[in-house]
Every structure is written in structure tokens, then in C-alpha cells.
Design an enzyme around this catalytic site. Structure first.
Site, PDB file in Angstrom:
ATOM      1  N   LYS A 134       8.069  52.027   2.246  1.00  0.00           N
ATOM      2  CA  LYS A 134       8.656  53.368   2.333  1.00  0.00           C
ATOM      3  C   LYS A 134       8.239  54.288   1.186  1.00  0.00           C
ATOM      4  CE  LYS A 134      12.804  51.415   2.796  1.00  0.00           C
ATOM      5  NZ  LYS A 134      14.240  51.177   3.051  1.00  0.00           N
ATOM      6  N   ASP A 169      19.945  45.714   4.200  1.00  0.00           N
ATOM      7  CA  ASP A 169      20.854  46.707   4.810  1.00  0.00           C
ATOM      8  C   ASP A 169      21.178  46.376   6.265  1.00  0.00           C
ATOM      9  OD1 ASP A 169      18.250  47.292   5.509  1.00  0.00           O
ATOM     10  OD2 ASP A 169      18.470  49.457   5.344  1.00  0.00           O
TER      11      ASP A 169
HETATM   12  P1  ADP Z   1      17.534  55.242   3.559  1.00  0.00           P
HETATM   13  O1  ADP Z   1      18.714  54.330   3.513  1.00  0.00           O
HETATM   14  O2  ADP Z   1      16.289  54.555   3.948  1.00  0.00           O
HETATM   15  O3  ADP Z   1      17.420  56.115   2.359  1.00  0.00           O
HETATM   16  P2  ADP Z   1      18.936  56.925   5.427  1.00  0.00           P
HETATM   17  O4  ADP Z   1      19.545  56.014   6.410  1.00  0.00           O
HETATM   18  O5  ADP Z   1      19.811  57.610   4.455  1.00  0.00           O
HETATM   19  O6  ADP Z   1      17.699  56.226   4.747  1.00  0.00           O
HETATM   20  O7  ADP Z   1      18.131  58.013   6.226  1.00  0.00           O
HETATM   21  C1  ADP Z   1      17.395  58.993   5.571  1.00  0.00           C
HETATM   22  C2  ADP Z   1      16.272  59.365   6.487  1.00  0.00           C
HETATM   23  O8  ADP Z   1      16.789  59.780   7.757  1.00  0.00           O
HETATM   24  C3  ADP Z   1      15.447  60.525   5.994  1.00  0.00           C
HETATM   25  O9  ADP Z   1      14.343  60.060   5.258  1.00  0.00           O
HETATM   26  C4  ADP Z   1      15.000  61.205   7.273  1.00  0.00           C
HETATM   27  O10 ADP Z   1      13.777  60.676   7.687  1.00  0.00           O
HETATM   28  C5  ADP Z   1      16.036  60.829   8.294  1.00  0.00           C
HETATM   29  N1  ADP Z   1      16.915  61.975   8.546  1.00  0.00           N
HETATM   30  C6  ADP Z   1      17.882  62.453   7.752  1.00  0.00           C
HETATM   31  N2  ADP Z   1      18.461  63.546   8.297  1.00  0.00           N
HETATM   32  C7  ADP Z   1      17.832  63.751   9.472  1.00  0.00           C
HETATM   33  C8  ADP Z   1      17.952  64.722  10.503  1.00  0.00           C
HETATM   34  N3  ADP Z   1      18.826  65.714  10.448  1.00  0.00           N
HETATM   35  N4  ADP Z   1      17.136  64.593  11.544  1.00  0.00           N
HETATM   36  C9  ADP Z   1      16.241  63.622  11.616  1.00  0.00           C
HETATM   37  N5  ADP Z   1      16.068  62.694  10.687  1.00  0.00           N
HETATM   38  C10 ADP Z   1      16.860  62.739   9.619  1.00  0.00           C
HETATM   39 MG    MG Z   2      19.712  52.769   4.141  1.00  0.00          MG
END
Ligand code: ADP
Ligand code: MG
Length: 429
Positions: A134, A169
Site C-alpha cells: 500500500k 485487520d
Molecule cells: P486503511 O485502513 O487501509 O487506512 P480505510 O479503511 O480507512 O483504509 O480506507 C481508506 C481508503 O478508503 C482510502 O484510501 C480511499 O481509497 C477509500 N475511501 C475513503 N473515502 C472514500 C470515498 N468517499 N469514496 C471512495 N473511496 C473512499
Molecule cells: Mg484499515
């Protein structure tokens, strides 16, 4: 997918899918009691959470959480810098504990540490980072025990807490969802990256070499983001992969997860612009900037119901500096929809692959009764079209009759509570 899962269960390194043993072979019972913390290092954010568990009757008495965006520079820094940042965030959060949260005297605060990167677990509370994914390229962590990295950073911060469970996760999500619903068998994360885990029978895991768990089951983290076998890829996928910091790796992740969908669309739009199909002869320079178009932008464009697609126009203007007309905006939305449809459908197909593998080994286990697939992650949570395409593909592949027993359910932030529950059931006390 099913064949690759079997190959990965047979021997370490037998497949693109690492099929990692989670060391979680019992689920939370509901009897867990006390104060527990969870720490979640994702790809975009890191979250801290505390929960006061009240046992069978009271269940979750109180929770509090905070979320911090990971500064870009830390993704390319040193291991110490990253873990110091995390420990510091955790220390600040722990300072604000009060109210409904109580720790019996003489005990340390225990943490369920959710770490969403491929880790070779060596026990429930230790595991070695195999590689960053990532977009992370932190030096000095790969090959090390990430719990030790966190412990050292907590020591540097003077923070007296201890990690009782290290969980992926997806595993946290499965445990968290299973706390409320016994039919949960699979958990899938679609966020910055993607992964899936499921409940496996220990007797069909040859690489365990006969080490059975007392329950006869264990959770396997598939690491399906690394799947690539037979995936239909385009020039846009191949070019993006070649330019990535992990070329040749995480190909499934690169076609279906949040970090990449926007970038694929950008590459398609750039090619269209260069062919004169978007803004005439003009090719906006900005459009050549990698990752300038983000997946949330695609999502916002697809929610635009206005007559002139004003929101699409505004985002396009941001990304290209060009004022677009309606026909261009419509074309752009169609490109977004195409890429998102492919992503959602491939994710759905992956879920069907896992379900079919489980059903093949235990007839009736999956399709003979209600089965829940717990979903989480920012992409799944926020992108309604993606969700719809995913579900449609599952129904289409399984057929109407069989898909009636498969419930695909959003388990919001289940992984935080799940990690805390696993810290509780693996408590040192
Ligand atoms: P991580 O745990 O891997 O940090 P999250 O589950 O918090 O990820 O998700 C974040 C990701 O979700 C962002 O990198 C983005 O790609 C996607 N994301 C966040 N908000 C939106 C949205 N409104 N529409 C589409 N994708 C989204
Ligand atoms: Mg996550």
C-alpha cells in the site's frame, strides 16, 4: 482463487496467497470483561480505541476512539520514526482515559494491535513483517517483530502498556463481527488495500503438520491482495504496476482497492486526452501527475445527479485545470464507472472463490445455511456503486437460490472492537 488457497495451505511459499496462520482459533465468547485498548495501523490512517467490556449481559459498556492520518513522510522514513509516531498518538489518547473506563490496580493496559500488512505470525502476540504494501516503504521493519518495534517505541515514550494480541485487520473484523453473530465465516477489507480471512478447518491445513487447535478450527488470513492468477489486466494496470514501488506484487489489490482505482482512471483519461478525445488537442499537464485523481474523487463524481454534472466539472477542473463541457463530463463518469465496476465485480468473485473452497471441503457448511461475510474498509463503506457491483457479482456467480444464504454485511469498525476482544481473550492476567 480456491486453487491458490489450497496451494498456500499446503506449504509456506506454495502460492501467491500466503494463507497466514492467525493463531486465533477461538472466538470471543461474550464473557470478556474489563478495559482494553486497540491500535489499528491501516494504510491511510491509524486509529486508537478503548473499550470497556461488561461480559454476557452488558457486552460493550463504552468505547472511545481517535483517528490520525499518517503523515506522508513517515511512509518513507525509518521504522523508529513510524513507531514513535504511533506510540506518541497512543500515549496522548491514553492520557484522556476516564469516565466509564476502569483498570483494576496492578494491571497494565492491554492492547490488541491491528496491523494491516502481511505478517508472519509466530504466536498470538508476535509476528514478523514480511513486506510493506500500500505504498509504504519504511526502512528497518521488514524481517522484524512488529510487536517488538511497538514495545520499544512505547518504552521510549515511557508508556507502560502491553500488546496481548497482534491481529490482521481482517481477523479483527471477523472476531468483532462474530461477537454479535455466530454465522460470520469470512471477513473482507476493502480500504486503501484489500485482504480477506476466513474460518478454516485445521485438518485441511497440511502446513500445520498435525498441530491441531483444540477447536479444530483457525482463522487464516489469505493475503488475497497478492492474487494474480489469470487476472485480466490492461495496459493501464501494467503501466501502473511497473511504476509502483512494488512492481509485480499485489496485483489483485492493484485492480480492486481504494489506493489504485483513481490512478487507473487517471491513466485512462490521460490516454484519452493524448488521443484528442477529451479536450481537443490540449493535454493538461496536471493529468500526468500520478495519483492526482483519488478514489474518493471518482466516488464524488459518481454521486453527482445534477443536470450539468457540476461536481464532475469542479473535480475535473481541480485535476486538469480545464473547464469541461457536459459530454466530456459524461464520458469521464463512464470511465469511472467502468473501472469501479470491474473492481467491485472482481472483489465479489474473490469472495465467491473463498466460499466455494469452504463448501468443497465441508458440504453444506456455507450454502446449506445462513453465512455472513463481514465487510469493512473505507472503499466499501463509502462507495455505493462499488458495493452494488460487488453484490451483483456474488449473486450472479452463485445463482439466486444459493446466494440467498449468503449475507454480505458491513461491519463498521468491527476490527477495532475485534482486536480489543482478542486482547481480552488472550489476556496475560
Ligand atoms: P486503511 O485502513 O487501509 O487506512 P480505510 O479503511 O480507512 O483504509 O480506507 C481508506 C481508503 O478508503 C482510502 O484510501 C480511499 O481509497 C477509500 N475511501 C475513503 N473515502 C472514500 C470515498 N468517499 N469514496 C471512495 N473511496 C473512499
Ligand atoms: Mg484499515
Amino acid at each position: 482463487m480456491a486453487a491458490d488457497m489450497r496451494a498456500g495451505l499446503a506449504v509456506d511459499g506454495g502460492s501467491d496467497l500466503k494463507m497466514i496462520l492467525s493463531y486465533v482459533d477461538t472466538f470471543p465468547t461474550g464473557n470478556e470483561k474489563g478495559l482494553f485498548y486497540a491500535l489499528d495501523l491501516g494504510g491511510t490512517n491509524f486509529r486508537v480505541l478503548r473499550v470497556q467490556l461488561g461480559g454476557k449481559d452488558e457486552r460493550v459498556i463504552a468505547t472511545e476512539f481517535e483517528q490520525v492520518t499518517i503523515p506522508q513522510e513517515l511512509m518513507f522514513g525509518t521504522s523508529e520514526e513510524l513507531f514513535d509516531f504511533i506510540a506518541c498518538g497512543l500515549a496522548n489518547f491514553a492520557k484522556k482515559e476516564g469516565g466509564k473506563f476502569h483498570l483494576p490496580s496492578g494491571r497494565k493496559r492491554e492492547i490488541g494491535f491491528t496491523f494491516s500488512f502481511p505478517v508472519k505470525q509466530t504466536s498470538i502476540d508476535s509476528g514478523i513483517l514480511m513486506k510493506w504494501t500500500k505504498g509504504f516503504a519504511v526502512s528497518g521493519t521488514a524481517g522484524r517483530d512488529v510487536v517488538a518495534c511497538l514495545n520499544e517505541a512505547m518504552e521510549r515514550q515511557g508508556l507502560d502498556m502491553q500488546v496481548s494480541a497482534l491481529v490482521n485487520d481482517t481477523v479483527g473484523t471477523l472476531a468483532g463481527a462474530r461477537y454479535w453473530d455466530d454465522d460470520v465465516m469470512v471477513a473482507v477489507i476493502l480500504g486503501t488495500g484489500t485482504n480477506a480471512c476466513y474460518v478454516e478447518r485445521t485438518d485441511v491445513i497440511p502446513k500445520l503438520q498435525g498441530q491441531m487447535s483444540s477447536s479444530g478450527r483457525t482463522i487464516i488470513s489469505t493475503e488475497w491482495g497478492a492474487f494474480s492468477n489469470g487476472l485480466p489486466l490492461t495496459e493501464f494496470d501494467r503501466d501502473m504496476d511497473a511504476a509502483s514501488i512494488n512492481p509485480g506484487e499485489q496485483i489483485f489489490e492493484k485492480t480492486i482497492s481504494g489506493m489504485y482505482l483513481g490512478e487507473i482512471v487517471r491513466r485512462v483519461l490521460l490516454k484519452m486526452a493524448e488521443a484528442g478525445a477529451l479536450f481537443g488537442k490540449y493535454v493538461p499537464e496536471k493529468l500526468s501527475t500520478p495519483f492526482i485523481l483519488r478514489t474518493p474523487d471518482l466516488c464524488a463524481m459518481q454521486q453527482d445527479n445534477s443536470d450539468h454534472l457540476d461536481a464532475v466539472g469542479a473535480i475535473l477542473y481541480d485535476v486538469t485545470g480545464v473547464k469541461s463541457d457536459l459530454s466530456v463530463r459524461k464520458m469521464v463518469v463512464e470511465v469511472c464507472d467502468t473501472i469501479v465496476k470491474r473492481g467491485g465485480r472482481l472483489a465479489g468473485a474473490g469472495i465467491v472463490g473463498i466460499l466455494q473452497k469452504m463448501e468443497e471441503d465441508s458440504k453444506g457448511l456455507i450454502f446449506g445455511k445462513r453465512t455472513v461475510v463481514a465487510m469493512d474498509g473505507g472503499l466499501y463503506e463509502n462507495y455505493p456503486q462499488y458495493r452494488r457491483y460487488l453484490k451483483e457479482a456474488v449473486t450472479e456467480l452463485l445463482g439466486l437460490e444459493m446466494s440467498k444464504n449468503v449475507v454480505i454485511e458491513h461491519s463498521k469498525d468491527g476490527s477495532g472492537i475485534g482486536a480489543a476482544l482478542l486482547a481480552a481473550s488472550n489476556s496475560k492476567y
